[in-house]
Design a protein around this motif. Structure first.
Motif, mmCIF file in Angstrom:
data_model
loop_
_atom_site.group_PDB
_atom_site.id
_atom_site.type_symbol
_atom_site.label_atom_id
_atom_site.label_comp_id
_atom_site.label_asym_id
_atom_site.label_seq_id
_atom_site.Cartn_x
_atom_site.Cartn_y
_atom_site.Cartn_z
ATOM 1 N N PRO A 1 -14.868 -47.980 -43.032
ATOM 2 C CA PRO A 1 -13.456 -47.937 -42.647
ATOM 3 C C PRO A 1 -13.164 -48.910 -41.510
ATOM 4 O O PRO A 1 -13.968 -49.064 -40.586
ATOM 5 C CB PRO A 1 -13.246 -46.491 -42.210
ATOM 6 C CG PRO A 1 -14.322 -45.720 -42.898
ATOM 7 C CD PRO A 1 -15.494 -46.642 -42.961
ATOM 8 N N LYS A 2 -12.027 -49.560 -41.586
ATOM 9 C CA LYS A 2 -11.578 -50.471 -40.534
ATOM 10 C C LYS A 2 -10.507 -49.760 -39.696
ATOM 11 O O LYS A 2 -9.506 -49.288 -40.228
ATOM 12 C CB LYS A 2 -11.002 -51.757 -41.137
ATOM 13 C CG LYS A 2 -11.853 -52.430 -42.229
ATOM 14 C CD LYS A 2 -13.202 -52.865 -41.765
ATOM 15 C CE LYS A 2 -13.924 -53.795 -42.754
ATOM 16 N NZ LYS A 2 -14.152 -53.217 -44.089
ATOM 17 N N ILE A 3 -10.746 -49.705 -38.401
ATOM 18 C CA ILE A 3 -9.770 -49.120 -37.472
ATOM 19 C C ILE A 3 -9.044 -50.278 -36.803
ATOM 20 O O ILE A 3 -9.619 -50.985 -35.968
ATOM 21 C CB ILE A 3 -10.461 -48.237 -36.415
ATOM 22 C CG1 ILE A 3 -11.307 -47.153 -37.096
ATOM 23 C CG2 ILE A 3 -9.434 -47.598 -35.481
ATOM 24 C CD1 ILE A 3 -12.201 -46.381 -36.139
ATOM 25 N N VAL A 4 -7.800 -50.498 -37.191
ATOM 26 C CA VAL A 4 -7.057 -51.660 -36.728
ATOM 27 C C VAL A 4 -6.182 -51.296 -35.529
ATOM 28 O O VAL A 4 -5.334 -50.403 -35.617
ATOM 29 C CB VAL A 4 -6.189 -52.238 -37.865
ATOM 30 C CG1 VAL A 4 -5.347 -53.403 -37.362
ATOM 31 C CG2 VAL A 4 -7.074 -52.683 -39.031
ATOM 32 N N TYR A 5 -6.420 -51.964 -34.427
ATOM 33 C CA TYR A 5 -5.564 -51.787 -33.253
ATOM 34 C C TYR A 5 -4.218 -52.469 -33.488
ATOM 35 O O TYR A 5 -4.125 -53.482 -34.181
ATOM 36 C CB TYR A 5 -6.221 -52.399 -32.019
ATOM 37 C CG TYR A 5 -7.095 -51.449 -31.233
ATOM 38 C CD1 TYR A 5 -6.962 -51.322 -29.854
ATOM 39 C CD2 TYR A 5 -8.067 -50.681 -31.864
ATOM 40 C CE1 TYR A 5 -7.768 -50.460 -29.121
ATOM 41 C CE2 TYR A 5 -8.872 -49.814 -31.148
ATOM 42 C CZ TYR A 5 -8.714 -49.712 -29.774
ATOM 43 O OH TYR A 5 -9.516 -48.849 -29.067
ATOM 44 N N ARG A 6 -3.182 -51.914 -32.860
ATOM 45 C CA ARG A 6 -1.859 -52.524 -32.883
ATOM 46 C C ARG A 6 -1.245 -52.438 -31.486
ATOM 47 O O ARG A 6 -0.980 -51.344 -30.976
ATOM 48 C CB ARG A 6 -0.941 -51.813 -33.895
ATOM 49 C CG ARG A 6 -1.074 -52.340 -35.324
ATOM 50 C CD ARG A 6 -0.568 -53.766 -35.396
ATOM 51 N NE ARG A 6 -0.561 -54.321 -36.739
ATOM 52 C CZ ARG A 6 -1.242 -55.385 -37.118
ATOM 53 N NH1 ARG A 6 -2.045 -55.984 -36.264
ATOM 54 N NH2 ARG A 6 -1.147 -55.869 -38.330
ATOM 55 N N CYS A 7 -1.063 -53.602 -30.841
ATOM 56 C CA CYS A 7 -0.324 -53.674 -29.584
ATOM 57 C C CYS A 7 1.152 -53.605 -29.954
ATOM 58 O O CYS A 7 1.775 -54.626 -30.278
ATOM 59 C CB CYS A 7 -0.646 -54.967 -28.838
ATOM 60 S SG CYS A 7 -2.383 -55.129 -28.367
ATOM 61 N N VAL A 8 1.705 -52.411 -29.941
ATOM 62 C CA VAL A 8 2.989 -52.172 -30.599
ATOM 63 C C VAL A 8 4.141 -52.957 -29.969
ATOM 64 O O VAL A 8 5.138 -53.256 -30.641
ATOM 65 C CB VAL A 8 3.317 -50.671 -30.633
ATOM 66 C CG1 VAL A 8 2.264 -49.923 -31.425
ATOM 67 C CG2 VAL A 8 3.438 -50.090 -29.225
ATOM 68 N N GLY A 9 4.026 -53.288 -28.692
ATOM 69 C CA GLY A 9 5.107 -54.013 -28.024
ATOM 70 C C GLY A 9 5.326 -55.416 -28.552
ATOM 71 O O GLY A 9 6.372 -56.021 -28.301
#
Length: 311
Positions: free
Chosen positions: A89-97
């Motif tokens: 599984p790939k856990i993708v970070y997202r810098c939401v700003g």
């Protein structure tokens, strides 16, 4: 198995974290970098691969950045196109700003029906301009894709200053976060203080605890040490002195991080806190990346031994 371990709130989850290659690399160069990582990961046992979404954090720190900030390719593209051979599984970070509501909503709703994992990250400082708040991103995730398994960031060092990191974690849990990943840790007291307050608050309020993955990273040079401090990683003075005066700073840092994590794991097992681990290298030097993979294998073996005894 990662989904099951998260939902069942198990201890011992192990992940490996990485930053995608720089945006100005050719597709051939990106593929070459990816293939080296795939080779390194072949003989490891990880529950998931964390792929970071980085942002310029210049506003957070007045000191000059030791290494220049360079944009990277999108973590989803890197994970799906270049690291497809890694069947984890790939856990993708997202810098939401960085994203508009429409942009993030489209990403959240993509690949419907598939189990996906992400960690949402807020701004690095109050001065940073943002297009979407973390609170709005959590709400958007709830509306757009119920199969997205959401994680959050925990910063034990912040607990030393404000004593409220456990409250931040619980608030994010109510927003849908089912696991947490720390920034790299070198301060065992900060991490244990956070875990203790997290445990007793959840006990007193009848809240089920979710997995906390402590991030470990080797330090192989004084330049890396400088960069880690710039990133806000709390390194006690005694430990910094030991590293700076060691004949082998890399070996010293690896042994220290293993001892730190062992103490945290035992603390968690004693109280029933689901503690896990994520390993990364903040440096792009081969020797430090190789050391991080060895650290990963050592931690995996340590966890397996401790869990067997605990059973």
């Amino acid at each position: 198995m990662l989904k099951q371990k998260i939902l069942e709130r198990r201890a011992g989850i192990v992940t490996y974290g990485l930053t995608p290659p720089k945006e100005d690399n050719t597709p051939e160069k990106i593929a070459e970098i990816a293939n080296k990582l795939i080779d390194r990961m072949r003989n490891t046992e990880i529950d998931g691969l964390i792929i970071y979404d980085i942002q310029d954090e210049a506003n957070r720190n007045e000191q000059e950045r030791p290494f220049p900030f360079l944009k990277t390719i999108d973590p989803t593209v890197y994970g799906h196109q270049y690291l497809a051979q890694l069947d984890v599984p790939k856990i993708v970070y997202r810098c939401v700003g960085k994203y508009t509501e429409d942009e993030l909503a489209e990403w959240i709703a993509s690949d419907p029906g598939q189990d996906r994992f992400s960690v949402f990250v807020g701004p690095s400082s109050s001065q940073q301009e943002i297009r979407l708040s973390l609170t709005d991103a959590y709400e958007l995730s709830r509306r757009a894709n119920e199969k997205l398994i959401l994680g959050g960031v925990v910063i034990p060092e912040r607990h030393l200053r404000k004593n409220d990191e456990h409250l931040r974690v619980v608030q994010k849990m109510t927003s849908g976060c089912r696991f947490f990943v720390s920034q790299a840790i070198y301060n065992v007291e900060a991490s244990k203080n956070f875990l203790s307050d997290y445990y007793y608050y959840c006990q007193n309020h009848q809240i089920e605890m979710v997995p906390i993955l402590f991030n470990l990273t080797p330090c192989g040079s004084l330049k890396t040490l400088e960069f880690m401090k710039w990133l806000g990683i709390s390194i006690p003075k005694w430990l910094e002195n030991d590293l700076m005066n060691s004949n082998d700073i890399l070996d010293k840092s690896v042994n220290l991080t293993k001892k730190i994590f062992e103490e945290l794991l035992e603390f968690g097992l004693e109280k029933g806190i689901p503690v896990g681990c994520s390993v990364e290298s903040v440096s792009t030097r081969k020797v430090e990346i190789d050391a991080s993979v060895q650290l990963l294998n050592d931690v995996r073996a340590m966890i397996d031994r401790k869990l067997m005894v605990a059973r």
